[in-house]
Design an enzyme around this catalytic site. Structure first.
Site, PDB file in Angstrom:
ATOM      1  N   LYS A 179      47.196  64.745  35.292  1.00 24.10           N
ATOM      2  CA  LYS A 179      48.204  65.722  34.866  1.00 24.10           C
ATOM      3  C   LYS A 179      48.776  66.414  36.091  1.00 24.10           C
ATOM      4  O   LYS A 179      48.170  67.319  36.651  1.00 24.10           O
ATOM      5  CB  LYS A 179      47.621  66.771  33.921  1.00 24.10           C
ATOM      6  N   GLU A 253      38.406  72.682  43.093  1.00 24.84           N
ATOM      7  CA  GLU A 253      38.915  73.068  44.414  1.00 24.84           C
ATOM      8  C   GLU A 253      39.915  74.188  44.166  1.00 24.84           C
ATOM      9  O   GLU A 253      41.000  73.946  43.636  1.00 24.84           O
ATOM     10  CB  GLU A 253      39.623  71.885  45.087  1.00 24.84           C
ATOM     11  N   CYS A 287      45.675  75.914  50.419  1.00 24.07           N
ATOM     12  CA  CYS A 287      44.518  76.721  50.038  1.00 24.07           C
ATOM     13  C   CYS A 287      43.590  77.052  51.210  1.00 24.07           C
ATOM     14  O   CYS A 287      42.951  78.087  51.219  1.00 24.07           O
ATOM     15  CB  CYS A 287      43.747  75.981  48.961  1.00 24.07           C
ATOM     16  N   GLU A 386      44.508  86.113  47.731  1.00 26.70           N
ATOM     17  CA  GLU A 386      45.295  84.979  48.209  1.00 26.70           C
ATOM     18  C   GLU A 386      46.773  85.214  47.919  1.00 26.70           C
ATOM     19  O   GLU A 386      47.151  85.508  46.788  1.00 26.70           O
ATOM     20  CB  GLU A 386      44.833  83.703  47.508  1.00 26.70           C
TER      21      GLU A 386
HETATM   22  P1  NAD Z   1      47.491  76.692  38.815  1.00 23.82           P
HETATM   23  O1  NAD Z   1      46.032  76.834  38.714  1.00 23.82           O
HETATM   24  O2  NAD Z   1      48.334  77.575  38.013  1.00 23.82           O
HETATM   25  O3  NAD Z   1      47.931  75.202  38.432  1.00 23.82           O
HETATM   26  C1  NAD Z   1      47.334  74.051  38.998  1.00 23.82           C
HETATM   27  C2  NAD Z   1      47.368  72.934  37.980  1.00 23.82           C
HETATM   28  O4  NAD Z   1      46.508  73.267  36.900  1.00 23.82           O
HETATM   29  C3  NAD Z   1      48.732  72.685  37.356  1.00 23.82           C
HETATM   30  O5  NAD Z   1      48.829  71.295  37.088  1.00 23.82           O
HETATM   31  C4  NAD Z   1      48.661  73.482  36.068  1.00 23.82           C
HETATM   32  O6  NAD Z   1      49.551  73.005  35.093  1.00 23.82           O
HETATM   33  C5  NAD Z   1      47.215  73.278  35.673  1.00 23.82           C
HETATM   34  N1  NAD Z   1      46.595  74.333  34.879  1.00 23.82           N
HETATM   35  C6  NAD Z   1      46.776  75.679  34.992  1.00 23.82           C
HETATM   36  N2  NAD Z   1      45.958  76.312  34.127  1.00 23.82           N
HETATM   37  C7  NAD Z   1      45.236  75.368  33.495  1.00 23.82           C
HETATM   38  C8  NAD Z   1      44.210  75.407  32.506  1.00 23.82           C
HETATM   39  N3  NAD Z   1      43.764  76.552  32.007  1.00 23.82           N
HETATM   40  N4  NAD Z   1      43.683  74.236  32.086  1.00 23.82           N
HETATM   41  C9  NAD Z   1      44.112  73.065  32.604  1.00 23.82           C
HETATM   42  N5  NAD Z   1      45.086  72.961  33.520  1.00 23.82           N
HETATM   43  C10 NAD Z   1      45.640  74.104  33.967  1.00 23.82           C
HETATM   44  O7  NAD Z   1      47.789  76.793  40.357  1.00 23.82           O
HETATM   45  P2  NAD Z   1      49.172  76.690  41.103  1.00 23.82           P
HETATM   46  O8  NAD Z   1      49.771  78.033  41.124  1.00 23.82           O
HETATM   47  O9  NAD Z   1      49.988  75.560  40.567  1.00 23.82           O
HETATM   48  O10 NAD Z   1      48.648  76.231  42.534  1.00 23.82           O
HETATM   49  C11 NAD Z   1      48.347  77.124  43.542  1.00 23.82           C
HETATM   50  C12 NAD Z   1      46.856  77.424  43.579  1.00 23.82           C
HETATM   51  O11 NAD Z   1      46.098  76.246  43.796  1.00 23.82           O
HETATM   52  C13 NAD Z   1      46.497  78.349  44.726  1.00 23.82           C
HETATM   53  O12 NAD Z   1      45.658  79.374  44.279  1.00 23.82           O
HETATM   54  C14 NAD Z   1      45.753  77.451  45.701  1.00 23.82           C
HETATM   55  O13 NAD Z   1      44.829  78.082  46.523  1.00 23.82           O
HETATM   56  C15 NAD Z   1      45.120  76.457  44.818  1.00 23.82           C
HETATM   57  N6  NAD Z   1      44.901  75.211  45.557  1.00 23.82           N
HETATM   58  C16 NAD Z   1      43.621  74.886  45.930  1.00 23.82           C
HETATM   59  C17 NAD Z   1      43.376  73.735  46.661  1.00 23.82           C
HETATM   60  C18 NAD Z   1      41.990  73.353  47.084  1.00 23.82           C
HETATM   61  O14 NAD Z   1      41.743  72.201  47.443  1.00 23.82           O
HETATM   62  N7  NAD Z   1      41.014  74.223  47.069  1.00 23.82           N
HETATM   63  C19 NAD Z   1      44.420  72.895  47.010  1.00 23.82           C
HETATM   64  C20 NAD Z   1      45.710  73.259  46.629  1.00 23.82           C
HETATM   65  C21 NAD Z   1      45.922  74.429  45.889  1.00 23.82           C
END
Ligand code: NAD
Length: 486
Positions: A179, A253, A287, A386
Site C-alpha cells: 500500500k 520504522e 526519518c 519531529e
Molecule cells: P503516515 O504514518 O501518516 O503514513 C505512512 C503510510 O502509512 C501511508 O501509506 C499512510 O497511508 C499509511 N497509514 C497511515 N495511518 C495508517 C494506519 N493507521 N494504518 C495503516 N496505514 C496507515 O506518515 P507520513 O506522514 O506519510 O510519513 C512521514 C512519517 O514517516 C514521518 O514521521 C517519518 O519519520 C516517518 N518515516 C520513517 C522512516 C523510517 O524508516 N523510520 C522512513 C520514512 C518515514
C-alpha cells in the site's frame, strides 16, 4: 505536459478493474499542478489483493515453494526492468514529493534493483542448517517464508523504502500486498509495469494505493501473516495495537529526532557536504536526519556560523533542476506543519540565524527556507518533536558527559552522527548514543548493516542479513540421526 493516468490496479499479476470509481489525484509539489491520477483502492480491492497473495503463497507448486535460485531468476528480471525505468522513476518521485532529482536518481532509481539482488543472493546462500544437537542427535534448522506480507510505505523516499520490504520479502518466498502513500502513487504504478514485464507470477506482488483507513483494513485483514510498516509514530502505534491483538508479527520504522553531535575538535567546514547529507537531505524529509545539532560551548559561535552559512548557501527551487539542493515539501499540509513548528521555535525563545520563512520568488509550490535556530533548549518543542522539514535546532553543551545526556534526552532513537577530527574518538562517542544507528563524520545507512530504531522510532530492523529475518519463520526439525561427534 500530459498527465499520467492509470485506470486499473495491479492485482493478481495483471491490470484489474478497481472496485470503485474513486480516484487519487497527484499534485506536483513544486507547481501545485495536477500531474496524474490513479484508482483509489478500497476495502474490496484489498480483499482481492490479499486473496491473490494468499492463493499464490499457498500454492504447493508456487512461488513460496520454488528454489531460491528460481525466484532469483525472476527477481533479476524485475531488477533489470526497474533499472530500465530508473530515470522515469526518479523523475516521477521528484515531481510528486519534491525530492531533488539528483537524489532521486541515487536513492529511488538505484536502490530497488540493488536490494532485490542483495537479498536474492543472501537467500540463495542457504536457508537450511544442520546442527549437532546438545542431546546427541542432529537438528535441521530451516528458514521458511512467513506468508502474506502487508507492506505499508510513506511518501518521502517511496521506492527505496518499498524495496527495503520487497527485497527480502520476495527473495524469501513471501507474497506481498503493497500500500503506497496517496502522495506518491505514480512511481508505484511504474514499478507494477516492471513487475509485469519481469513476469512475476500472479499474486506474488499486488499494489493497492490508498489512504490510512484502507491501510488499517489491510493491517487487520485475516489473510495477512506479517505487517511491515514505515511511517509516523502515531500510525505505528495504531498498527502495533492491531497486530498485538492479533498476535501478528510487525516491523515498525517510525519517526526520529536524531542528534548531530559536533565535538570540540571538529572542523565542520571541511565536512560540510556530508553534514548537509546528515541533517538537511531531501528537504529535511527523512526519518534518520540529525535535526538537533549539539554544539560545544567552547566553539559555539563557530559552529552556529558554519551551519548558518550552509543553510544560506543552499539553492532552493525546482527539484528537477540539477543545481537545486532543497526542493519543496510534499504537500500544503506538510508545509503548514513545518511552519507551525517554526512559529513554536520562535515563541519558545529560539534565535533564527537563517531562513524562518518562505523563499522569495517562489510563489507556487510548498517551499520553506532552510531554517536554523540557535540557543534552543533541549526541552523546547522543536528540540523534542519531529518536524520533517528543513529546520535544525542548535543546542549548546559544556562537556562530553552533557553532550551524551542531551543526545539521549529524546523519545526517539533512530539515527545520529558525531563530528570530530579524530575518528576513534567519534566511534567511542557513537557507542554512548542510544540509537539504532549512528554515523561518524557522515551518515550513510549502508545496506549491509541493520537499520532501525529504538523507543518511539520503532521495532525491528531492515537492511543487512538481519532485515531478512522478519520475513522468515524459523523451524527446527529434530532429526533421527546421531551426531558425528557423539
Ligand atoms: P503516515 O504514518 O501518516 O503514513 C505512512 C503510510 O502509512 C501511508 O501509506 C499512510 O497511508 C499509511 N497509514 C497511515 N495511518 C495508517 C494506519 N493507521 N494504518 C495503516 N496505514 C496507515 O506518515 P507520513 O506522514 O506519510 O510519513 C512521514 C512519517 O514517516 C514521518 O514521521 C517519518 O519519520 C516517518 N518515516 C520513517 C522512516 C523510517 O524508516 N523510520 C522512513 C520514512 C518515514
Amino acid at each position: 505536459m500530459a498527465t499520467i493516468e492509470y485506470d486499473r490496479l495491479y492485482i493478481d499479476g495483471r491490470w484489474t478493474s478497481p472496485a470503485s470509481d474513486d480516484r487519487i489525484q497527484v499534485i506536483e509539489a513544486a507547481t501545485e499542478e495536477n500531474v496524474g491520477s490513479v484508482p483509489a483502492g478500497t476495502e474490496g480491492d484489498v480483499d482481492a489483493a490479499v486473496d491473490a497473495a494468499r492463493r499464490a503463497f499457498d500454492d504447493p507448486e508456487g512461488w513460496s515453494n520454488w528454489s531460491p535460485a528460481r525466484r532469483g531468476e525472476v527477481l533479476e528480471r524485475f531488477a533489470a526492468a526497474l533499472e530500465a525505468r530508473g530515470a522515469e522513476t526518479a523523475r516521477r518521485v521528484s515531481v510528486q514529493n519534491g525530492m531533488p532529482l539528483w537524489l532521486a536518481q541515487n536513492f529511488e532509481a538505484g536502490f530497488p534493483a540493488l536490494l532485490l539482488r542483495y537479498y536474492s543472493g543472501l537467500v540463495a546462500a542457504g536457508q537450511e542448517e544442520v546442527r549437532a544437537g546438545m542431546l546427541g542427535k542432529k537438528v535441521l534448522v530451516r528458514r521458511d517464508p512467513i506468508g502474506v506480507v502487508a507492506a505499508i510505505v510513506p511518501w518521502n523516499v517511496p521506492q527505496a523504502i518499498t524495496f527495503l520490504k520487497l527485497g527480502p520479502a520476495l527473495a524469501a518466498g513471501n507474497t506481498v500486498v503493497l500500500k503506497p502513500a496517496p502522495e506518491t502513487v505514480l512511481d508505484a504504478f511504474l514499478m507494477a509495469e516492471a513487475a509485469i514485464e519481469a513476469g512475476l507470477p500472479p499474486g506474488v506482488l499486488n499494489v493497492v494505493p490508498a489512504g490510512r483507513e484502507v491501510g488499517a483494513y489491510l493491517v487487520a485483514h485475516p489473510g495477512v501473516d506479517k505487517v511491515s510498516f514505515t511511517g509516523s509514530t502515531v500510525a505505528g502505534r495504531a498498527i502495533a495495537e492491531t497486530c498485538g491483538r492479533l498476535l501478528r508479527p510487525v516491523t515498525l520504522e517510525l519517526g526520529g529526532k536524531s542528534a548531530a553531535i559536533v565535538l570540540d575538535d571538529a572542523d565542520l567546514s571541511s565536512t560540510i557536504e556530508s553534514f548537509f547529507g546528515a541533517t538537511l537531505l531531501n528537504n529535511g524529509q527523512i526519518c534518520w536526519l540529525g535535526t538537533r545539532i549539539l554544539a560545544p560551548r567552547s566553539r559555539y559561535d563557530v559552529v552556529v556560523d558554519t551551519i548558518t552559512g550552509l543553510a544560506q548557501s543552499l539553492t532552493v527551487g525546482d527539484p528537477l533542476e540539477p543545481a537545486t539542493k532543497v526542493g519543496p515539501l510534499v504537500s500544503e499540509r506538510q508545509r503548514e506543519r513545518v511552519e507551525s513548528y517554526i512559529g513554536k521555535g520562535k515563541a519558545e525563545g529560539g534565535r533564527v540565524t537563517a531562513g524562518g520563512g518562505r523563499p522569495q520568488g517562489l510563489d507556487r509550490g510548498w517551499f520553506v527556507e532552510p531554517t536554523i535556530f540557535a540557543d534552543v533548549d533541549t526541552k523546547a518543542t522543536i528540540a523534542q518533536e519531529e518536524i520533517f522539514g528543513p529546520v535544525l535546532a542548535v543546542i549548546q553543551y559544556s562537556d562530553e558527559a552533557e553532550a551524551v545526556a542531551i543526545a539521549n534526552d529524546s523519545d526517539y532513537g533512530l539515527g545520529g552522527s558525531v563530528w570530530t577530527s579524530d575518528p576513534e574518538r567519534g566511534a567511542a562517542f557513537a557507542k554512548k548514543v542510544r540509537s539504532g544507528t549512528v554515523g561518524v563524520n557522515g551518515y550513510v545507512n549502508d545496506p549491509y548493516a541493520p537499520f532501525g530504531g529504538i523507543k518511539s522510532s520503532g521495532m525491528g530492523r531492515e537492511l543487512g542479513p538481519e532485515g531478512l529475518q522478519p520475513f522468515q519463520l524459523l523451524k527446527s526439525i529434530y532429526l533421527d540421526e546421531a551426531n558425528d561427534t557423539a
